[in-house]
Write an enzyme that holds these catalytic residues in place. Structure first.
Site, PDB file in Angstrom:
ATOM      1  N   THR A  49      -1.093   2.118   7.071  1.00  0.00           N
ATOM      2  CA  THR A  49      -0.752   0.614   5.946  1.00  0.00           C
ATOM      3  C   THR A  49      -1.020   0.202   6.805  1.00  0.00           C
ATOM      4  O   THR A  49       0.195  -0.434   8.171  1.00  0.00           O
ATOM      5  CB  THR A  49       1.164   0.814   4.813  1.00  0.00           C
ATOM      6  OG1 THR A  49       0.923  -1.099   4.578  1.00  0.00           O
ATOM      7  CG2 THR A  49       1.869   1.120   6.137  1.00  0.00           C
ATOM      8  N   GLY A  50      -1.080  -1.395   6.745  1.00  0.00           N
ATOM      9  CA  GLY A  50      -1.198  -2.794   8.047  1.00  0.00           C
ATOM     10  C   GLY A  50      -2.433  -3.601   7.712  1.00  0.00           C
ATOM     11  O   GLY A  50      -3.230  -3.621   6.452  1.00  0.00           O
ATOM     12  N   THR A  51      -2.832  -4.254   8.429  1.00  0.00           N
ATOM     13  CA  THR A  51      -4.161  -5.066   9.040  1.00  0.00           C
ATOM     14  C   THR A  51      -5.261  -4.133   8.831  1.00  0.00           C
ATOM     15  O   THR A  51      -5.790  -3.979  10.023  1.00  0.00           O
ATOM     16  CB  THR A  51      -3.558  -6.128   9.657  1.00  0.00           C
ATOM     17  OG1 THR A  51      -3.250  -5.059  10.812  1.00  0.00           O
ATOM     18  CG2 THR A  51      -2.679  -6.751   9.472  1.00  0.00           C
ATOM     19  N   GLY A  52      -5.715  -3.820   7.031  1.00  0.00           N
ATOM     20  CA  GLY A  52      -7.282  -2.734   7.290  1.00  0.00           C
ATOM     21  C   GLY A  52      -7.658  -2.992   8.727  1.00  0.00           C
ATOM     22  O   GLY A  52      -8.467  -1.920   9.134  1.00  0.00           O
ATOM     23  N   ARG A 110     -14.625  -7.390   0.050  1.00  0.00           N
ATOM     24  CA  ARG A 110     -13.722  -6.407   1.043  1.00  0.00           C
ATOM     25  C   ARG A 110     -12.866  -5.252   0.804  1.00  0.00           C
ATOM     26  O   ARG A 110     -12.455  -4.712  -0.122  1.00  0.00           O
ATOM     27  CB  ARG A 110     -13.120  -7.910   1.404  1.00  0.00           C
ATOM     28  CG  ARG A 110     -12.056  -7.166   2.811  1.00  0.00           C
ATOM     29  CD  ARG A 110     -11.131  -6.702   2.538  1.00  0.00           C
ATOM     30  NE  ARG A 110      -9.850  -5.908   3.618  1.00  0.00           N
ATOM     31  CZ  ARG A 110      -8.758  -5.094   3.389  1.00  0.00           C
ATOM     32  NH1 ARG A 110      -8.151  -4.425   2.775  1.00  0.00           N
ATOM     33  NH2 ARG A 110      -8.090  -5.674   4.899  1.00  0.00           N
ATOM     34  N   VAL A 111     -13.635  -4.156   1.811  1.00  0.00           N
ATOM     35  CA  VAL A 111     -12.956  -2.355   1.379  1.00  0.00           C
ATOM     36  C   VAL A 111     -12.243  -2.903   2.912  1.00  0.00           C
ATOM     37  O   VAL A 111     -12.270  -3.255   4.002  1.00  0.00           O
ATOM     38  CB  VAL A 111     -14.604  -1.772   1.552  1.00  0.00           C
ATOM     39  CG1 VAL A 111     -13.175   0.201   2.221  1.00  0.00           C
ATOM     40  CG2 VAL A 111     -14.619  -2.251   0.490  1.00  0.00           C
ATOM     41  N   GLY A 112     -10.429  -2.026   3.063  1.00  0.00           N
ATOM     42  CA  GLY A 112      -9.437  -1.422   3.252  1.00  0.00           C
ATOM     43  C   GLY A 112     -10.151  -0.565   4.760  1.00  0.00           C
ATOM     44  O   GLY A 112     -11.061  -0.075   4.002  1.00  0.00           O
ATOM     45  N   ASP A 113      -8.738  -0.247   5.130  1.00  0.00           N
ATOM     46  CA  ASP A 113      -8.236   1.372   5.916  1.00  0.00           C
ATOM     47  C   ASP A 113      -8.248   1.623   5.100  1.00  0.00           C
ATOM     48  O   ASP A 113      -8.454   3.227   5.803  1.00  0.00           O
ATOM     49  CB  ASP A 113      -7.433   1.082   6.949  1.00  0.00           C
ATOM     50  CG  ASP A 113      -6.251   1.039   6.574  1.00  0.00           C
ATOM     51  OD1 ASP A 113      -6.021  -0.762   5.886  1.00  0.00           O
ATOM     52  OD2 ASP A 113      -5.715   1.380   6.495  1.00  0.00           O
ATOM     53  N   THR A 132       1.105  -1.100  -0.354  1.00  0.00           N
ATOM     54  CA  THR A 132       0.363   0.201  -0.092  1.00  0.00           C
ATOM     55  C   THR A 132       0.733   1.069   0.004  1.00  0.00           C
ATOM     56  O   THR A 132       1.916   1.513   0.708  1.00  0.00           O
ATOM     57  CB  THR A 132      -0.786  -0.241   1.236  1.00  0.00           C
ATOM     58  OG1 THR A 132      -1.805  -1.056   1.447  1.00  0.00           O
ATOM     59  CG2 THR A 132      -1.943   1.328   2.018  1.00  0.00           C
TER      60      THR A 132
END
Ligand code: ASP
Length: 333
Positions: free
Chosen positions: A243-246, A220-223, A192
């Site tokens: 950035t990371g585990t959303g 699925r949508v992330g952060d 990201t």
């Protein structure tokens, strides 16, 4: 004239970028690949710096820096985006202007070459904050943004990553219902991208763009497209990109949480970012945060083995790093 020159000299400008945090293993990163990442990050910094040094806005610098990374196949954003379980590339991005608290985002888009430009168009040309899917694509086309065939986002490397993730899932989850969350290991190769900038007028901006997680399902949508989770900017506190585990970044309201600690608790920026990363670790997540304040102080914090990252300021020297400890500017140490 003299006054404005003096003002320009006195005004700090700064751009900080990331190209994703994760399990980046030193021994597995070949010299060629490291060189390629270093060059791409430097190009991104120079693109944003050119705007800031010419008196341009932090928003434009964030867009310019992110577009370079979206156009590179190296990062999990734009051209290099990962594949979903269904074999599609579903992209998302968000942007925020710290001087007005205006924000824009797009999610689940498959044909917009540069989602960060679409997020900016949502911010400036619509009354909304977030558009998704076909609607976002129609809007982007109407705004004259570049629309590409979904095959533009195909890269062999990402396709192979998907096949590996699917194979692993079959082995590990043979008797389970389809997992909603990715399996451990699928998060390892994140990429990201994000940028935070301070312009010579003292305005902050932040932006983030991603292809999300390999093998993601069900829309699925992330952060990265969520204001307050992956992106936040407020001139009264800081600009942040994550950035990371959303999922955990969303639950921790990571970007806003960082800004709130600076604004309300007067925490030093690196401390605020590390507090948030600790909250995220406590709920099973990891990743990194880049943070920038109105004086040009910055922090690049992560709790993974590495984070592709870089910083540039008034001297115009692009500084790029991948491994080692998180860094903060001298005044924040
Ligand atoms: N935060 C991104 C997501 O969850 C992934 C990443 O940063 O690599 O979609």
């Amino acid at each position: 004239m003299v006054t404005s020159l003096l003002m320009a000299d006195a005004s700090p400008i700064r751009l900080v970028i990331h190209g994703g945090a994760g399990t980046i293993i030193r021994s597995k990163l070949t010299t060629e690949r490291k060189q390629a990442y270093t060059e791409a990050l430097a190009q991104s910094l120079i693109a944003g710096y050119a705007i800031l040094a010419a008196g341009g806005s932090s928003i434009d610098a964030v867009i310019a820096a992110i577009v370079v990374m979206e156009d590179s196949p190296l990062f999990n954003a734009g051209k290099g985006s990962v594949f979903s379980h269904a074999g599609h590339n579903e992209l998302e991005a968000s942007i925020m202007d710290g001087s007005t608290l205006m924000a824009g985002a797009v999610a689940a888009v498959t044909t917009i070459r540069n989602p960060i430009r679409a997020a900016h168009a949502v911010m400036t040309k619509s009354t909304h904050v977030m558009l998704m899917g076909e609607g976002a694509e129609t809007f982007a086309a109407e705004q004259g943004l570049e629309i590409v065939d979904p095959s533009y986002f195909y890269t062999q490397y990402r396709w192979d990553q998907l096949q590996k993730a699917i194979a692993k899932e079959r082995v590990l989850r043979d008797h389970d219902a389809a997992p909603v969350t990715p399996l451990p290991g699928e998060n390892e190769k994140r990429g990201t991208v994000g940028a935070v900038a301070l312009d010579c007028y003292g305005n902050l901006a932040a932006g983030t763009s991603t292809g999300g997680l390999t093998n993601k399902r069900f829309g699925r949508v992330g952060d990265s497209s969520i204001i307050g989770a992956g992106t936040y900017a407020d001139n009264h506190s800081v600009a942040v990109s994550a950035t990371g585990t959303g999922e955990m970044f969303i639950r921790a309201a990571a970007a806003f949480n960082t800004a709130a600690q600076v604004r309300l608790q007067h925490k030093p920026i690196a401390e605020a970012a590390n507090n948030v990363l600790a909250e995220i670790a406590a709920i099973g997540g990891d990743g990194g945060l880049i943070v920038l304040d109105g004086k040009g102080n910055y922090a690049m914090c992560f709790n993974t083995t590495g984070m592709y990252r870089g910083v540039i300021g008034n001297d115009g020297v692009a500084r790029v790093s991948i491994f080692s400890e998180a860094e903060t500017s001298a005044s924040e140490k």
